[in-house]
Write a protein that holds these residues in place. Structure first.
Motif, PDB file in Angstrom:
ATOM      1  N   PHE A   1      39.454  50.419  36.527  1.00 23.73           N
ATOM      2  CA  PHE A   1      38.595  50.247  35.359  1.00 23.73           C
ATOM      3  C   PHE A   1      39.320  50.594  34.056  1.00 23.73           C
ATOM      4  N   THR A   2      39.767  51.836  33.961  1.00 21.91           N
ATOM      5  CA  THR A   2      40.395  52.275  32.716  1.00 21.91           C
ATOM      6  C   THR A   2      41.863  51.868  32.667  1.00 21.91           C
TER       7      THR A   2
ATOM      8  N   SER B   1      42.719  47.867  31.426  1.00 20.73           N
ATOM      9  CA  SER B   1      42.629  47.540  29.993  1.00 20.73           C
ATOM     10  C   SER B   1      43.773  48.173  29.212  1.00 20.73           C
TER      11      SER B   1
ATOM     12  N   GLY C   1      39.783  43.191  27.694  1.00 18.89           N
ATOM     13  CA  GLY C   1      38.419  43.249  28.219  1.00 18.89           C
ATOM     14  C   GLY C   1      38.183  42.216  29.296  1.00 18.89           C
TER      15      GLY C   1
ATOM     16  N   VAL D   1      39.492  43.220  32.716  1.00 15.50           N
ATOM     17  CA  VAL D   1      38.585  44.119  33.442  1.00 15.50           C
ATOM     18  C   VAL D   1      37.414  43.328  34.019  1.00 15.50           C
ATOM     19  N   SER D   2      36.821  42.488  33.194  1.00 15.96           N
ATOM     20  CA  SER D   2      35.581  41.812  33.576  1.00 15.96           C
ATOM     21  C   SER D   2      35.777  40.662  34.553  1.00 15.96           C
TER      22      SER D   2
ATOM     23  N   ARG E   1      42.328  41.296  40.662  1.00 13.72           N
ATOM     24  CA  ARG E   1      41.006  41.668  40.155  1.00 13.72           C
ATOM     25  C   ARG E   1      39.906  40.854  40.831  1.00 13.72           C
TER      26      ARG E   1
ATOM     27  N   GLY F   1      28.826  48.304  30.943  1.00 11.00           N
ATOM     28  CA  GLY F   1      29.996  47.465  30.746  1.00 11.00           C
ATOM     29  C   GLY F   1      30.771  47.829  29.490  1.00 11.00           C
ATOM     30  N   SER F   2      30.061  48.213  28.434  1.00 17.23           N
ATOM     31  CA  SER F   2      30.740  48.586  27.188  1.00 17.23           C
ATOM     32  C   SER F   2      31.598  49.833  27.385  1.00 17.23           C
TER      33      SER F   2
ATOM     34  N   GLN G   1      32.824  51.011  30.507  1.00 17.01           N
ATOM     35  CA  GLN G   1      33.883  50.839  31.496  1.00 17.01           C
ATOM     36  C   GLN G   1      35.002  49.925  31.012  1.00 17.01           C
ATOM     37  N   ALA G   2      34.717  48.974  30.126  1.00 18.58           N
ATOM     38  CA  ALA G   2      35.748  48.045  29.671  1.00 18.58           C
ATOM     39  C   ALA G   2      36.480  48.526  28.423  1.00 18.58           C
TER      40      ALA G   2
ATOM     41  N   GLY H   1      32.558  41.995  28.968  1.00 23.74           N
ATOM     42  CA  GLY H   1      33.960  42.161  28.590  1.00 23.74           C
ATOM     43  C   GLY H   1      34.370  41.271  27.429  1.00 23.74           C
TER      44      GLY H   1
END
Length: 412
Positions: free
Chosen positions: A33-34, A37, A52, A55-56, A117, A237-238, A240-241, A359
């Motif tokens: 997750f982190t 990005s 973003g 990640v998404s 991913r 989502g805001s 985690q991304a 994302g």
């Protein structure tokens, strides 16, 4: 308090024996997750929109495989679904490991990372949905809320463990840094989990004398509650991304611990209010939860400080905690036992859609207007979810009142 009262119940022990596979799946999810990005933005030098998206994009894999996973569970059983999910998670780790060979070609590295991913995303639909339905089959539909709650605990608990672990591994020196060690840990955890799951007994799917409901029918039945879940998920989502990039932008340290705090608050609320859904109903719990999540996101948007960001993330975790089981119970009640796998998979699709859209959409907002509008926009989405859920609650009360009046007339 007697010591015996502190011991887990037999039902809880049965759930824990299987839900461990969901924990493994989401530790792997959380590590990326982190880390993804930050790696894409800082090491591959792509902008925040691409970071973003990286990640998404996993949620395309989850979205595309949820219907097949649900149908597989309904026809072949949940055990094999869990094993498939863990194996696909390991394949995602292998792709990520291969990407380290092409770091001098950023576009090639990015494309291989995206393949990894997609596999990590697909593993969620097979392993997590399978774990849910496997445990419901083992403990009975009357324990579905308990099962879904524990699945959520291990999902976000796994991410709370994985997120700081991913940042730590990403920053290791030399060849051990980057995504290499994250990929190796992913492969090992998923492989061990798949081998362990293969030793468990399978539960045969519920037999049915009627054909399974078409996917579109199941989808439309869960659409109202699924939309509420999707709007709530944008808030998560805001975080985690973009939280890792937000910390880098402000020159702060400890971005991985934001996901950890989110996960701790998420798990804490699940434990403390585990009976709230039965007591107050899914709609009321969701309305309160969405309101708290909105407040948390506003706190992040307006605070402009590391302490305020931690508090806002914690409140967002508290608010998001009960939404999936609260609305999920309503969703699976719209179909029979023979279609529960499909219903739960369709319901989860809305989470995938929201995370995939969050994302690039929030990345676009960030690129043009900055972090303030990013988090405020997420709060607007969750506020819309609160309004939608209230409308659904009102409609449900009206239907129940009408049905009650009709029954009273018939009996008279």
């Amino acid at each position: 308090m007697p010591i015996n009262s502190l011991k887990p119940s037999p039902i809880t022990l049965k759930i824990l024996a299987v839900v461990i596979f969901n924990l493994i799946c989401y530790i792997n999810v959380g590590m990326f997750f982190t880390a993804i990005s930050v790696f894409v933005h800082q090491s591959l030098h792509y902008n925040s929109v691409i970071a973003g998206m990286a990640v998404s994009v996993a949620y395309i894999g989850t979205f595309l495989t949820r219907p097949s996973a649900g149908r597989w569970i309904d026809t072949k059983g949940a055990k094999s679904s869990v094993i498939i999910g863990l194996c696909v998670s390991a394949i995602g780790g292998i792709f990520t490991l291969i990407s380290a060979l092409f770091t001098t070609f950023p576009i090639v590295t990015l494309l291989i990372i995206i393949l990894g991913r997609l596999c990590i995303g697909a593993s969620e639909s097979w392993a997590s949905t399978g774990t849910n339905l496997w445990n419901i089959s083992r403990t009975g539909i009357e324990n579905a809320t308990h099962v879904i709650s524990w699945n959520g605990v291990t999902s976000y608990g796994g991410m709370a463990i994985g997120a700081p672990l991913g940042i730590f591994l990403l920053n290791l020196p030399g060849h051990f840094g980057g995504l290499t060690t994250i990929a190796i840990v992913t492969i090992v955890l998923a492989g061990v989990g798949a081998v362990l799951a293969s030793t468990y007994s399978n539960i045969a799917p519920t037999p049915s004398t009627t054909p399974p409901l078409p996917f579109t029918t199941v989808f439309m039945r869960v659409l109202p509650t699924g939309s509420g879940l999707g709007l709530a998920t944008v808030g998560f989502g805001s975080i985690q991304a973009f939280m890792a990039l937000y910390f880098v932008f402000n020159g702060w340290n400890g971005s991985g611990y934001v996901i950890t705090l989110f996960g701790i608050c998420f798990v804490f609320i699940r434990f403390i209010f585990k009976n709230a859904i039965h007591k107050y109903g899914g709609y009321m719990v969701s309305i309160v939860s969405l309101s708290i999540e909105t407040i948390g996101l506003c706190f992040i948007a307006f605070s402009h400080s590391i302490i305020g960001t931690y508090i806002g993330a914690g409140l967002t975790g508290c608010g998001f905690s009960l939404i999936f089981p609260a609305l999920g119970i309503i969703a699976i009640a719209t179909v029979g036992a023979e279609n529960r796998g499909s219903a739960l998979a369709c319901f989860g699709l809305f989470l995938d859609i929201a995370l995939f859209i969050a994302g690039p959409l929030l990345g676009f907002i960030l690129f043009h207007w900055g972090y303030y509008w990013l988090f405020l926009s997420a709060a607007i989405f969750t506020c819309a979810g609160t309004i939608l859920t209230y409308i659904l609650h009102y409609q449900s009360k009206c239907r129940n009142l009408t049905a009650s009046n009709q029954n009273h007339i018939i009996k008279s």
